[in-house]
Design a protein around this motif. Structure first.
Motif, PDB file in Angstrom:
ATOM      1  N   ARG A 149       0.791  -1.218   0.000  1.00  0.00           N
ATOM      2  CA  ARG A 149       0.000   0.000   0.000  1.00  0.00           C
ATOM      3  C   ARG A 149       0.829   1.278   0.000  1.00  0.00           C
ATOM      4  NH1 ARG A 149      -0.599  -2.539   4.884  1.00  0.00           N
ATOM      5  NH2 ARG A 149       0.128  -1.443   6.764  1.00  0.00           N
ATOM      6  N   THR A 150       2.108   1.207   0.300  1.00  0.00           N
ATOM      7  CA  THR A 150       2.930   2.410   0.374  1.00  0.00           C
ATOM      8  C   THR A 150       3.662   2.690  -0.927  1.00  0.00           C
ATOM      9  OG1 THR A 150       4.788   1.120   1.242  1.00  0.00           O
ATOM     10  CG2 THR A 150       3.298   2.103   2.843  1.00  0.00           C
ATOM     11  N   ASP A 151       3.393   1.903  -1.968  1.00  0.00           N
ATOM     12  CA  ASP A 151       4.140   2.063  -3.208  1.00  0.00           C
ATOM     13  C   ASP A 151       3.450   3.076  -4.126  1.00  0.00           C
ATOM     14  OD1 ASP A 151       5.918   0.266  -2.221  1.00  0.00           O
ATOM     15  OD2 ASP A 151       5.134  -1.455  -3.324  1.00  0.00           O
ATOM     16  N   MET A 152       3.317   2.736  -5.371  1.00  0.00           N
ATOM     17  CA  MET A 152       2.831   3.653  -6.387  1.00  0.00           C
ATOM     18  C   MET A 152       1.428   4.180  -6.102  1.00  0.00           C
ATOM     19  SD  MET A 152       2.728   3.021 -10.511  1.00  0.00           S
ATOM     20  CE  MET A 152       4.459   2.562 -10.528  1.00  0.00           C
ATOM     21  N   LEU A 153       0.597   3.357  -5.430  1.00  0.00           N
ATOM     22  CA  LEU A 153      -0.764   3.801  -5.129  1.00  0.00           C
ATOM     23  C   LEU A 153      -0.770   5.069  -4.286  1.00  0.00           C
ATOM     24  CD1 LEU A 153      -2.497   0.402  -4.370  1.00  0.00           C
ATOM     25  CD2 LEU A 153      -3.157   2.006  -6.151  1.00  0.00           C
ATOM     26  N   ARG A 154       0.208   5.210  -3.417  1.00  0.00           N
ATOM     27  CA  ARG A 154       0.258   6.384  -2.555  1.00  0.00           C
ATOM     28  C   ARG A 154       0.887   7.576  -3.270  1.00  0.00           C
ATOM     29  NH1 ARG A 154       4.722   5.990   1.746  1.00  0.00           N
ATOM     30  NH2 ARG A 154       5.843   6.351  -0.205  1.00  0.00           N
ATOM     31  N   ASP A 155       1.979   7.343  -3.982  1.00  0.00           N
ATOM     32  CA  ASP A 155       2.740   8.448  -4.550  1.00  0.00           C
ATOM     33  C   ASP A 155       2.153   8.961  -5.861  1.00  0.00           C
ATOM     34  OD1 ASP A 155       4.496   8.122  -2.424  1.00  0.00           O
ATOM     35  OD2 ASP A 155       5.715   6.664  -3.522  1.00  0.00           O
ATOM     36  N   TYR A 156       1.617   8.060  -6.690  1.00  0.00           N
ATOM     37  CA  TYR A 156       1.037   8.430  -7.982  1.00  0.00           C
ATOM     38  C   TYR A 156      -0.322   7.743  -8.108  1.00  0.00           C
ATOM     39  CZ  TYR A 156       5.993   9.378  -8.685  1.00  0.00           C
ATOM     40  OH  TYR A 156       7.281   9.816  -8.539  1.00  0.00           O
ATOM     41  N   PRO A 157      -1.364   8.317  -7.492  1.00  0.00           N
ATOM     42  CA  PRO A 157      -2.641   7.610  -7.360  1.00  0.00           C
ATOM     43  C   PRO A 157      -3.221   7.107  -8.684  1.00  0.00           C
ATOM     44  CG  PRO A 157      -2.629   9.600  -6.028  1.00  0.00           C
ATOM     45  CD  PRO A 157      -1.393   9.643  -6.862  1.00  0.00           C
ATOM     46  N   ARG A 158      -3.298   7.962  -9.701  1.00  0.00           N
ATOM     47  CA  ARG A 158      -3.921   7.535 -10.960  1.00  0.00           C
ATOM     48  C   ARG A 158      -3.078   6.483 -11.679  1.00  0.00           C
ATOM     49  NH1 ARG A 158      -7.183  12.215 -14.179  1.00  0.00           N
ATOM     50  NH2 ARG A 158      -8.551  12.855 -12.466  1.00  0.00           N
ATOM     51  N   GLY A 213     -15.205  -1.926 -19.093  1.00  0.00           N
ATOM     52  CA  GLY A 213     -14.352  -0.938 -18.445  1.00  0.00           C
ATOM     53  C   GLY A 213     -15.136   0.242 -17.913  1.00  0.00           C
ATOM     54  N   LEU A 214     -16.169   0.656 -18.642  1.00  0.00           N
ATOM     55  CA  LEU A 214     -17.002   1.767 -18.173  1.00  0.00           C
ATOM     56  C   LEU A 214     -17.719   1.435 -16.870  1.00  0.00           C
ATOM     57  CD1 LEU A 214     -18.606   2.955 -21.546  1.00  0.00           C
ATOM     58  CD2 LEU A 214     -16.815   4.111 -20.223  1.00  0.00           C
ATOM     59  N   GLN A 215     -17.791   0.165 -16.516  1.00  0.00           N
ATOM     60  CA  GLN A 215     -18.505  -0.249 -15.302  1.00  0.00           C
ATOM     61  C   GLN A 215     -17.564  -0.725 -14.198  1.00  0.00           C
ATOM     62  OE1 GLN A 215     -22.292  -2.541 -16.656  1.00  0.00           O
ATOM     63  NE2 GLN A 215     -20.918  -2.579 -18.428  1.00  0.00           N
ATOM     64  N   PHE A 216     -16.258  -0.435 -14.310  1.00  0.00           N
ATOM     65  CA  PHE A 216     -15.312  -0.833 -13.271  1.00  0.00           C
ATOM     66  C   PHE A 216     -15.738  -0.276 -11.923  1.00  0.00           C
ATOM     67  CE2 PHE A 216     -11.474  -1.567 -16.177  1.00  0.00           C
ATOM     68  CZ  PHE A 216     -11.571  -2.930 -16.014  1.00  0.00           C
ATOM     69  N   PHE A 217     -15.749  -1.134 -10.920  1.00  0.00           N
ATOM     70  CA  PHE A 217     -16.082  -0.662  -9.573  1.00  0.00           C
ATOM     71  C   PHE A 217     -15.197  -1.280  -8.503  1.00  0.00           C
ATOM     72  CE2 PHE A 217     -18.295  -1.368  -5.546  1.00  0.00           C
ATOM     73  CZ  PHE A 217     -18.477  -0.058  -5.150  1.00  0.00           C
ATOM     74  N   ASP A 218     -15.116  -2.603  -8.451  1.00  0.00           N
ATOM     75  CA  ASP A 218     -14.519  -3.280  -7.302  1.00  0.00           C
ATOM     76  C   ASP A 218     -13.093  -2.836  -7.011  1.00  0.00           C
ATOM     77  OD1 ASP A 218     -16.911  -4.528  -7.525  1.00  0.00           O
ATOM     78  OD2 ASP A 218     -16.133  -6.563  -7.628  1.00  0.00           O
ATOM     79  N   LEU A 219     -12.205  -2.977  -7.986  1.00  0.00           N
ATOM     80  CA  LEU A 219     -10.799  -2.661  -7.745  1.00  0.00           C
ATOM     81  C   LEU A 219     -10.566  -1.180  -7.478  1.00  0.00           C
ATOM     82  CD1 LEU A 219      -9.013  -5.062 -10.252  1.00  0.00           C
ATOM     83  CD2 LEU A 219      -9.119  -5.225  -7.768  1.00  0.00           C
ATOM     84  N   PRO A 220     -11.142  -0.256  -8.258  1.00  0.00           N
ATOM     85  CA  PRO A 220     -10.966   1.152  -7.905  1.00  0.00           C
ATOM     86  C   PRO A 220     -11.502   1.494  -6.523  1.00  0.00           C
ATOM     87  CG  PRO A 220     -11.717   0.965 -10.163  1.00  0.00           C
ATOM     88  CD  PRO A 220     -11.798  -0.412  -9.566  1.00  0.00           C
ATOM     89  N   TYR A 221     -12.619   0.890  -6.153  1.00  0.00           N
ATOM     90  CA  TYR A 221     -13.172   1.144  -4.822  1.00  0.00           C
ATOM     91  C   TYR A 221     -12.225   0.664  -3.735  1.00  0.00           C
ATOM     92  CZ  TYR A 221     -16.329   0.764  -0.805  1.00  0.00           C
ATOM     93  OH  TYR A 221     -16.890   0.864   0.435  1.00  0.00           O
ATOM     94  N   MET A 222     -11.613  -0.492  -3.948  1.00  0.00           N
ATOM     95  CA  MET A 222     -10.726  -1.055  -2.942  1.00  0.00           C
ATOM     96  C   MET A 222      -9.380  -0.337  -2.891  1.00  0.00           C
ATOM     97  SD  MET A 222     -12.423  -3.542  -1.548  1.00  0.00           S
ATOM     98  CE  MET A 222     -11.087  -4.351  -0.682  1.00  0.00           C
ATOM     99  N   LEU A 223      -8.796  -0.091  -4.049  1.00  0.00           N
ATOM    100  CA  LEU A 223      -7.419   0.392  -4.097  1.00  0.00           C
ATOM    101  C   LEU A 223      -7.301   1.895  -3.951  1.00  0.00           C
ATOM    102  CD1 LEU A 223      -6.235  -1.863  -7.048  1.00  0.00           C
ATOM    103  CD2 LEU A 223      -5.660  -2.149  -4.626  1.00  0.00           C
ATOM    104  N   ALA A 224      -8.312   2.638  -4.428  1.00  0.00           N
ATOM    105  CA  ALA A 224      -8.218   4.094  -4.374  1.00  0.00           C
ATOM    106  C   ALA A 224      -8.651   4.654  -3.037  1.00  0.00           C
ATOM    107  CB  ALA A 224      -9.056   4.707  -5.492  1.00  0.00           C
ATOM    108  N   ARG A 225      -9.287   3.832  -2.213  1.00  0.00           N
ATOM    109  CA  ARG A 225      -9.733   4.257  -0.886  1.00  0.00           C
ATOM    110  C   ARG A 225     -10.634   5.483  -0.955  1.00  0.00           C
ATOM    111  NH1 ARG A 225      -8.822   0.800   3.400  1.00  0.00           N
ATOM    112  NH2 ARG A 225      -8.589   2.555   4.817  1.00  0.00           N
ATOM    113  N   GLY A 226     -11.449   5.555  -2.008  1.00  0.00           N
ATOM    114  CA  GLY A 226     -12.417   6.644  -2.114  1.00  0.00           C
ATOM    115  C   GLY A 226     -11.825   7.968  -2.524  1.00  0.00           C
TER     116      GLY A 226
END
Length: 549
Positions: A149-158, A213-226
Motif C-alpha cells: 500500500r505504500t508504493d505507487m498507489l500512494r505516490d502516484y494515485p492515478r 471498463g465503463l462499469q469498473f467498480f470493485d478494484l478502484p473502490y478497494m485500491l483508491a480508498r475513495g
C-alpha cells in the motif's frame, strides 16, 4: 449412352439433402423459444432502465422524507459539475491497458501457440487454467493493499491505480483473449484462413472490453480508498446514489453511462448479424509442421505471464489459510453462512439466465426463423448486452425497496434472469453446429450435442464472476448474517485490519480446485475443438456452402 439404374436403397449423391424440419414449423418454434427470454428481458433489464431514466429528471431522496420533485435537467447539470469528466477520464485510463492485453497480447500468444503445433497449443491451454480460475479481485486487492500500500498507489494515485488494476486483471483478460483467438485460428484442412473471423472477434472483444471498463467498480473502490481524483464512473454513482441518497443524480449518471453501453451493444449485435459469425465443432483440424521458433517464443511468453501472475497473487497466497472465524466490526463473522451467501444465490440466477439464453439461442441459431437474417432477432437484447450487475444494482434499488426485499436473502440473487452475452454466444454456436443437421447430414442430437459443455461453461463463468462481485451484495445485503465473502473482506478491511485477513472467504480452496478441474477439462476436451468462422459463403469450405444454401 444411358446411365445405369441406381441400386435400390442407395441414395444418389446428387439427391437434395433431407432437411431436418419443415421451415414453417421451425420458424414458429424458433419464435416461441424467444418468448421466455423476452419476458425476462422486460422484467430484469428494460423496466428498471425506463424507471431509472424517468428518475433522472426528479429529485428523489426517499430516506430523508423529501417529496419527489421534477427538476428537468438539473440532475444532469449537477453530474457534469461534480466530477463526471474526471471520473470518465480515470475510467478510460484504467481500461486502456486491459484493452491492449485483450486485443494485442492475446492474439500474439494464440498465434504463437497455434504455430507451435499441438504440443504448444495444449501447453498453452494448461497454463490458461490457473489464469482463469484464480479470479478474486476483492481478495487480491485486500492482500495487495495490505502488502504494497505504500508504493505507487500512494505516490502516484492515478498511475498506481491503473497499473495495479492491470496487474490484478492481466491473467484473466489474457486467458480469455487467448482462448477465443485459438478458436479463430482452428480450421479444417480444406478451409482457408479466416481473416474476417479474426477482425470480427477482435471488434467484439474491443467493444466488450470498453463496455465492461465503463462499469469498473470493485478494484478502484478497494485500491483508491475513495480518493476523489481516482474515482471511476461507478464509484461516483455509488457516492451520489447511496452515500448521499441522491437517487435522481445517480440515475442521471447511470443514464449517461447507459447510452454508450447501449450503442456498443447494438454495434456488437449488428457485427454478429452481418458478418455470418458462427462457432463450429471441428474435432480434426488441419495439421501443419510446428515452428521451432514459435514454440520457443510461446514458452518464453507463458513463463513471463506466469511470473507476472505469481507476483500479483503472492500477497494473496501469503494470507491464505486463515480459517478461524474472523472478528468483524459488528462482531464475529460466521464463515458457514458467508460461504452459502457467496455461492448459492449467484448459482440460481446463473442457471436460469443461461437456460433461457440457450433456449432462445437455439431458436435463433438452429431454427433460423428469419433465415439468413435470424441474428437480427438479437437486436431487442442488444442495448443491455454489456450491462453488468453493477449497473443493475442502481436500477434495482427502487424496486427492491418498494417490494421490501432490501437486506433479505432474496436481495443476494443477482437479477441476471436472462444472460444476454450467453444468448449471443448460443446463437452463433447453434448456427454453426446446426449446419450439418439442417443439410440432412447428421441427426439433431449428434449435431447439437457439443452445445452442452458450452452451457456448463456459461454457468460456471457467470457463477464465478457474480460470486466475486462486490457492488450488489454490499448495497442490498449489508447485515452481518447476509455478508458474502467479498463483503466480509471489505468490512474487515474498512475496520483498518489489513494484516492476516482471511482472503479465502471470497474464493476458498474448494472452489479453486472445483473450478480448476472444470476449466482444465473444458480447455482440453472441448474448447480445443471449437472453430470460429465468419464471412460470406465463398469464405467457407465447400461442404458448408452446400449446407447453407
Amino acid at each position: 449412352m444411358s446411365q445405369p439404374e441406381q441400386p435400390q436403397g442407395i441414395a444418389s449423391p446428387y439427391a437434395a439433402p433431407k432437411r431436418g424440419l419443415d421451415p414453417a414449423v421451425a420458424r414458429v418454434i424458433g419464435l416461441a423459444l424467444l418468448v421466455p427470454a423476452l419476458i425476462a428481458l422486460m422484467l430484469a433489464y428494460a423496466a428498471p432502465t425506463v424507471t431509472s431514466v424517468v428518475d433522472s429528471f426528479y429529485r428523489k431522496q426517499p430516506f430523508r422524507d423529501v417529496q419527489s420533485e421534477f427538476v428537468g435537467l438539473d440532475n444532469y447539470e449537477r453530474v457534469f459539475t461534480q466530477g463526471f469528466g474526471s471520473a470518465l477520464g480515470i475510467t478510460l485510463l484504467i481500461t486502456l491497458p486491459l484493452l491492449l492485453t485483450l486485443l494485442v497480447g492475446g492474439p500474439v500468444v494464440a498465434w504463437l501457440a497455434h504455430r507451435s503445433g499441438e504440443t504448444g497449443r495444449r501447453l498453452t491451454r494448461v497454463v490458461l487454467v490457473p489464469l482463469l480460475v484464480l479470479f478474486s479481485p476483492v481478495g487480491v486487492a485486500v492482500a495487495w493493499y495490505a502488502d504494497r500500500r505504500t508504493d505507487m498507489l500512494r505516490d502516484y494515485p492515478r498511475l498506481g491505480l491503473t497499473w495495479t488494476t492491470w496487474l490484478i486483471l492481466f491473467g484473466a483478460v489474457l486467458a480469455v483473449s487467448v482462448t477465443v483467438f485459438l478458436a479463430v485460428l482452428r480450421r479444417r484442412a480444406d478451409e482457408p484462413r479466416s481473416v474476417t473471423a479474426a477482425l470480427v472477434v477482435g471488434a467484439l472483444l474491443g467493444l466488450g472490453g470498453l463496455a465492461y471498463g465503463l462499469q469498473f467498480f470493485d478494484l478502484p473502490y478497494m485500491l483508491a480508498r475513495g480518493g476523489r481524483n481516482t474515482a471511476t464512473l461507478m464509484n461516483v454513482a455509488l457516492q451520489g446514489t447511496f452515500m448521499r441518497v441522491d437517487l435522481g443524480a445517480g440515475a442521471a449518471l447511470l443514464t449517461l453511462v447507459g447510452i454508450p453501453l447501449a450503442l456498443l451493444g447494438v454495434a456488437a449485435v449488428l457485427i454478429v448479424a452481418l458478418s455470418g459469425l458462427r462457432v463450429r465443432w471441428v474435432p480434426d483440424a488441419g495439421r501443419r509442421a510446428p515452428s521451432a521458433l514459435a514454440t520457443v517464443a510461446v514458452i518464453v511468453l507463458l513463463v513471463g505471464c506466469l511470473a507476472v501472475v505469481a507476483y500479483v497473487l503472492w500477497p494473496w497466497f501469503g494470507q491464505f489459510g486463515q480459517f478461524d472465524e474472523p472478528a468483524g466490526p459488528r462482531g464475529r463473522l460466521d464463515t458457514g453462512p458467508i460461504a452459502i451467501n457467496t455461492w448459492v444465490p449467484p448459482l440460481l440466477s446463473a442457471f436460469v439466465g443461461v437456460l433461457l439464453a440457450a433456449l432462445a439461442g437455439f431458436g435463433i441459431g438452429a431454427l433460423r426463423p428469419l433465415g439468413r437474417f435470424s441474428e437480427l432477432l438479437l437486436l431487442p437484447f442488444a442495448p443491455w448486452l454489456f450491462v453488468t450487475p453493477t449497473m443493475q444494482a442502481f436500477d434495482a434499488f427502487n424496486s427492491l425497496g418498494a417490494s421490501g426485499n432490501l437486506n433479505t436473502t432474496a436481495s443476494l440473487i443477482p437479477p441476471v434472469w436472462i444472460n444476454i452475452p450467453a444468448l449471443v454466444l448460443f446463437a452463433v454456436l447453434f448456427r454453426g453446429l446446426s449446419e450439418d443437421w439442417r443439410a440432412g447430414r447428421r441427426s439433431i442430437h449428434t449435431a447439437l450435442l457439443p452445445a452442452l459443455p458450452m452451457a456448463a461453461l456459461a454457468v460456471l463463468v457467470t457463477w464465478l464472476v457474480n460470486a466475486q462481485s462486490l457492488m450488489w451484495p454490499m448495497v442490498f445485503a449489508n447485515k452481518p448474517e447476509l455478508f458474502t465473502g467479498p463483503v466480509a473482506l471489505v468490512q474487515l478491511w474498512q475496520s483498518m485490519r489489513v494484516d492476516g485477513l482471511p482472503v479465502n472467504l471470497a474464493l476458498p480452496v474448494a472452489a479453486i480446485v472445483g473450478f480448476a478441474l472444470a476449466a482444465a477439462a473444458l480447455q482440453w476436451f472441448y474448447l480445443d475443438k471449437l472453430s470460429i468462422r465468419a464471412g460470406k459463403d465463398e469464405d467457407l469450405a465447400p461442404a458448408d456452402r452446400a449446407a447453407t444454401g
